[in-house]
Motif scaffolding. Structure first.
Motif, PDB file in Angstrom:
ATOM      1  N   UNK A   1       0.309  -1.252   0.033  1.00  0.00           N
ATOM      2  CA  UNK A   1      -0.185  -0.320  -0.158  1.00  0.00           C
ATOM      3  C   UNK A   1       1.094   1.301  -0.173  1.00  0.00           C
ATOM      4  N   UNK A   2       2.010   1.108   0.761  1.00  0.00           N
ATOM      5  CA  UNK A   2       2.882   2.267   1.091  1.00  0.00           C
ATOM      6  C   UNK A   2       3.386   2.405  -0.438  1.00  0.00           C
ATOM      7  N   UNK A   3       4.111   1.716  -0.727  1.00  0.00           N
ATOM      8  CA  UNK A   3       4.999   1.282  -2.822  1.00  0.00           C
ATOM      9  C   UNK A   3       3.807   1.783  -3.445  1.00  0.00           C
ATOM     10  N   UNK A   4       1.991   1.819  -3.263  1.00  0.00           N
ATOM     11  CA  UNK A   4       1.700   2.132  -4.344  1.00  0.00           C
ATOM     12  C   UNK A   4       1.279   3.332  -3.878  1.00  0.00           C
ATOM     13  N   UNK A   5       1.063   4.360  -3.475  1.00  0.00           N
ATOM     14  CA  UNK A   5       1.281   4.922  -2.894  1.00  0.00           C
ATOM     15  C   UNK A   5       1.832   6.777  -2.781  1.00  0.00           C
TER      16      UNK A   5
ATOM     17  N   UNK B   1      -9.833  10.572  -4.627  1.00  0.00           N
ATOM     18  CA  UNK B   1      -9.308  12.000  -4.090  1.00  0.00           C
ATOM     19  C   UNK B   1      -7.842  11.793  -4.707  1.00  0.00           C
ATOM     20  N   UNK B   2      -6.915  10.320  -5.275  1.00  0.00           N
ATOM     21  CA  UNK B   2      -5.705  10.416  -5.657  1.00  0.00           C
ATOM     22  C   UNK B   2      -4.890  10.028  -4.254  1.00  0.00           C
ATOM     23  N   UNK B   3      -4.022  10.461  -4.002  1.00  0.00           N
ATOM     24  CA  UNK B   3      -3.551  11.048  -3.161  1.00  0.00           C
ATOM     25  C   UNK B   3      -4.185  10.700  -1.309  1.00  0.00           C
ATOM     26  N   UNK B   4      -4.504  11.528  -1.714  1.00  0.00           N
ATOM     27  CA  UNK B   4      -5.616  11.397   0.005  1.00  0.00           C
ATOM     28  C   UNK B   4      -5.999   9.891   0.399  1.00  0.00           C
ATOM     29  N   UNK B   5      -6.617  10.020  -0.899  1.00  0.00           N
ATOM     30  CA  UNK B   5      -7.658   8.573  -0.232  1.00  0.00           C
ATOM     31  C   UNK B   5      -6.675   6.987   0.184  1.00  0.00           C
ATOM     32  N   UNK B   6      -5.164   7.533  -0.727  1.00  0.00           N
ATOM     33  CA  UNK B   6      -4.533   5.911  -0.885  1.00  0.00           C
ATOM     34  C   UNK B   6      -3.864   6.888   0.309  1.00  0.00           C
ATOM     35  N   UNK B   7      -3.755   7.749   1.320  1.00  0.00           N
ATOM     36  CA  UNK B   7      -2.867   7.922   2.206  1.00  0.00           C
ATOM     37  C   UNK B   7      -3.710   7.557   3.040  1.00  0.00           C
ATOM     38  N   UNK B   8      -5.416   7.325   3.798  1.00  0.00           N
ATOM     39  CA  UNK B   8      -5.969   6.980   4.632  1.00  0.00           C
ATOM     40  C   UNK B   8      -5.709   5.305   4.322  1.00  0.00           C
ATOM     41  N   UNK B   9      -6.039   4.673   2.778  1.00  0.00           N
ATOM     42  CA  UNK B   9      -6.079   3.751   2.811  1.00  0.00           C
ATOM     43  C   UNK B   9      -4.436   2.635   3.612  1.00  0.00           C
TER      44      UNK B   9
END
Length: 162
Positions: A117-121, A138-146
């Motif tokens: 998940x962090x590598x994808x972020x 929301x792009x990066x913001x959504x990925x950060x939460x995930x």
């Protein structure tokens, strides 16, 4: 993926459902593919790997609450203080026990999920900055939460009590 992101792919969604990170809203991007949607809906209603592990722990004498064992498995798993206490007791005993080794194997899986998940972020942040995501997220913001969410949460928090 169509208009979706890697996190919205059917196989990634299936993996997350298997790991216990479930939400019926995550089926929405797959409505246009009836077979895939049906497979994911079936997976949504099946016990996750962690549900099965908690049932295994209960069969081996660990104090797993009935509410956890009989929860609606189609919903995201919420951490339980009693499950944390069970893992704490397992880790406070013989570290070579079958249950402690199971906990470590699950922690290895959880760590790999967190790393992916962090590598994808990071890759997404590098490629597109703060723009809207390809799937309308929301792009990066959504990925950060995930990326902040851990699978098998009590395996991480129990370590603070050992």
């Amino acid at each position: 993926l169509g208009e979706g992101s890697g996190f919205q792919s059917a196989m990634y969604r299936r993996l997350e459902f298997l790991l216990g990170d479930k939400s019926a809203s995550m089926l929405v991007p797959h409505r246009g593919a009836p077979r895939v949607h049906a497979e994911l809906e079936k997976a949504l209603h099946e016990p996750s790997l962690y549900d099965e592990v908690l049932r295994f722990l209960a069969r081996h004498g660990c104090a797993i609450p009935e509410a956890v064992l009989k929860r609606d498995v189609s919903r995201r798993y919420d951490p339980s203080p009693e499950v944390e206490a069970a893992w704490t007791a397992i880790y406070s005993g013989d570290q070579n026990s079958e249950l402690a080794r199971l906990g470590e194997a699950l922690t290895d899986v959880a760590e790999l999920v967190w790393r992916w998940r962090n590598d994808h972020l990071v890759a997404t942040r590098r490629a597109m900055g703060a723009k809207a995501g390809t799937g309308g997220s929301a792009g990066v913001a959504w990925l950060e939460k995930r990326a902040q969410k851990n699978v098998f949460p009590e395996l991480w928090t129990a370590r603070s009590h050992v």
